[in-house]
Scaffold this active site. Structure first.
Site, PDB file in Angstrom:
ATOM      1  N   HIS A 267      29.167  47.243  39.962  1.00 42.67           N
ATOM      2  CA  HIS A 267      28.755  46.069  39.849  1.00 42.67           C
ATOM      3  C   HIS A 267      29.307  45.689  38.387  1.00 42.67           C
ATOM      4  CE1 HIS A 267      25.983  47.598  42.659  1.00 42.67           C
ATOM      5  NE2 HIS A 267      25.840  46.141  43.303  1.00 42.67           N
ATOM      6  N   ASP A 339      32.498  44.472  49.892  1.00 43.84           N
ATOM      7  CA  ASP A 339      31.456  44.571  48.842  1.00 43.84           C
ATOM      8  C   ASP A 339      31.454  43.257  48.195  1.00 43.84           C
ATOM      9  OD1 ASP A 339      29.156  45.257  47.595  1.00 43.84           O
ATOM     10  OD2 ASP A 339      30.216  47.269  47.063  1.00 43.84           O
TER      11      ASP A 339
END
Length: 441
Positions: A267, A339
């Site tokens: 992230h 993702d």
């Protein structure tokens, strides 16, 4: 399943549903004596044809979307695809996040104008149970007139990754379930997760986690994994996957090729793993290979750089890792989802438009763009331009959209609104099921 047999399965399922209901999919009665072939042709001209909702019925499409040989009736999904514009096809490949707890202007524009194929909701989108159901219903209503129902997706794993309102009984972490080493319990977990997300209007869950927690310093996986052994993660992960399927929710296994040995959170930054193909095959790949054998509907690919496999692109953008290994060596022909392309691993190291083009060329079908309308616009424009300038062929787009439409048909997705649920029975079942795992939390 070969293309002709798969098409026959879809045709028969579609015809049976239409004839059993005695209507044309719009609530109009079908004429007496309507044949199965006529019913399918009629439905596919106006709405996404539906296949059986049973998880045991395979609707895996082939990479080719050409009309199958040796059949008198066209494949209904190919017929649907042939009637779509390029803009509608590109839209089906986008799964996006929205701002706030209501269906705002930008969300409605992405659905109504950009024809996006799906939505993902995060904690920031979730208010009370009533607010959440109102939101999912409003988003589906905005999709009226578009080529196919929306994927309504959520990350509901249990433990620290739980997005549903506090009205729902809490689920323990995967690690707590893994400590009990009980595949039946993991299967029940999948069923309960599906019942929970479905009751709020979702039809896709980004679960189970098939990462093996092999690195104790991993900042992003940890107790999201069932454990540190491949056999344990495989048995429990597949049981959870099948539990979700049984209750009619699309499971998305993640994070291929394996996020368990990273020491960086993708992230925030781009993780780098210096493992060879042989090393991955001995550990990380094992749960995913098993899931593929069990006809996994969808696989999420991680943003991890494997320099010994592809020194230039992370797994999510890599033709080597997606095209050659996942699709080629492992023979996976289901839906591949990236993702979130707005994570630090991508946007800090690559151009978002270029990454969008690279992942489609690599073999991805759905591009997850979780944050900001401008990012969805950039990705959409990049894909449209890449087809118009010949970088990506329209036939390559068709391959992905065929898979997407087939998956939506398999699960009989619908944009019909749902009522605010009474959670008494579900919460009681979750509380009873989770008792043995409380000490493992």
């Amino acid at each position: 399943m070969n293309p002709a047999r798969r098409s026959l399965t879809l045709l028969v399922a579609s015809a049976c549903l239409l004839l059993a209901s005695g209507c044309d999919g719009k609530g109009n009665s079908a004429p007496a004596g309507t044949s199965a072939a006529q019913a399918v042709a009629s439905a596919s001209a106006s709405a996404l044809p539906l296949a059986s909702n049973s998880p045991s019925v395979s609707a895996q499409p082939s990479p080719s979307v050409s009309a199958p040989a040796a059949t008198d009736t066209p494949d209904p999904i190919s017929m649907k695809l042939a009637g779509m514009t390029l803009e509608e096809k590109i839209g089906q490949m986008l799964l996006v996040g929205i701002q706030g707890k209501t269906a705002g202007t930008e969300a409605k524009q992405m659905i109504a104008e950009d024809k996006i194929g799906g939505i993902i909701l995060y904690s920031s989108n979730v208010g009370s149970l009533k607010e959440l159901v109102q939101l999912t219903n409003a988003l589906k209503q905005s999709n009226e007139g578009n080529p196919a129902p929306l994927f309504m997706s959520i990350d509901q794993e249990g433990g620290k990754v739980s997005r549903l309102p506090a009205d729902y009984a809490a689920f323990p972490s995967n690690a707590a379930v893994g400590a009990a080493d009980d595949a039946d319990a993991a299967g029940t977990m999948g069923e309960l997760l599906a019942r929970a997300v479905k009751s709020s209007g979702f039809n896709m869950d980004f679960a189970p986690v098939l990462d093996i927690n092999s690195n104790p310093d991993n900042p992003v996986i940890g107790n999201r994994s069932f454990g540190n052994r491949a056999d344990l993660v495989t048995r429990l992960g597949l049981a959870e996957m099948k539990g979700l399927e049984r209750e009619g929710v699309i499971p998305v296994v993640k994070h291929y090729p394996g996020h368990g040995d990273t020491s960086v959170d993708s992230h925030l930054e781009l993780p780098v793993i210096n493992k060879t193909e042989t090393q991955l095959a001995r550990l990380e790949w094992l749960p995913f290979q098993a899931a593929i054998k069990e006809k996994a509907d969808a696989v999420m690919v991680a943003h991890i750089l494997y320099p010994k496999l592809d020194p230039d692109r992370p797994a999510s953008l890599s033709q080597v890792i997606i095209g050659q290994q996942l699709r080629g060596q492992m023979g996976y022909d289901g839906v591949v989802i990236t993702d979130d392309l707005t994570m630090g691993a991508i946007v800090k190291n690559y151009s978002l438009p270029a990454a969008a083009v690279d992942t489609v060329l690599a073999g991805s079908d759905i591009l997850l763009v979780a944050h900001e309308y401008k990012n969805e616009q950039a990705v959409r424009t990049a894909l449209l331009d890449s087809v118009k300038n010949g970088t990506i062929s329209e036939s390559r787009i068709d391959e992905s959209v065929y898979r997407i439409l087939a998956l939506k048909a398999k699960y009989e997705l619908s944009d019909q609104p749902i009522p605010v649920p009474d959670l008494t029975g579900l919460n009681s079942d979750i509380q009873t099921w989770r008792k043995p795992f409380q000490q493992n939390k």
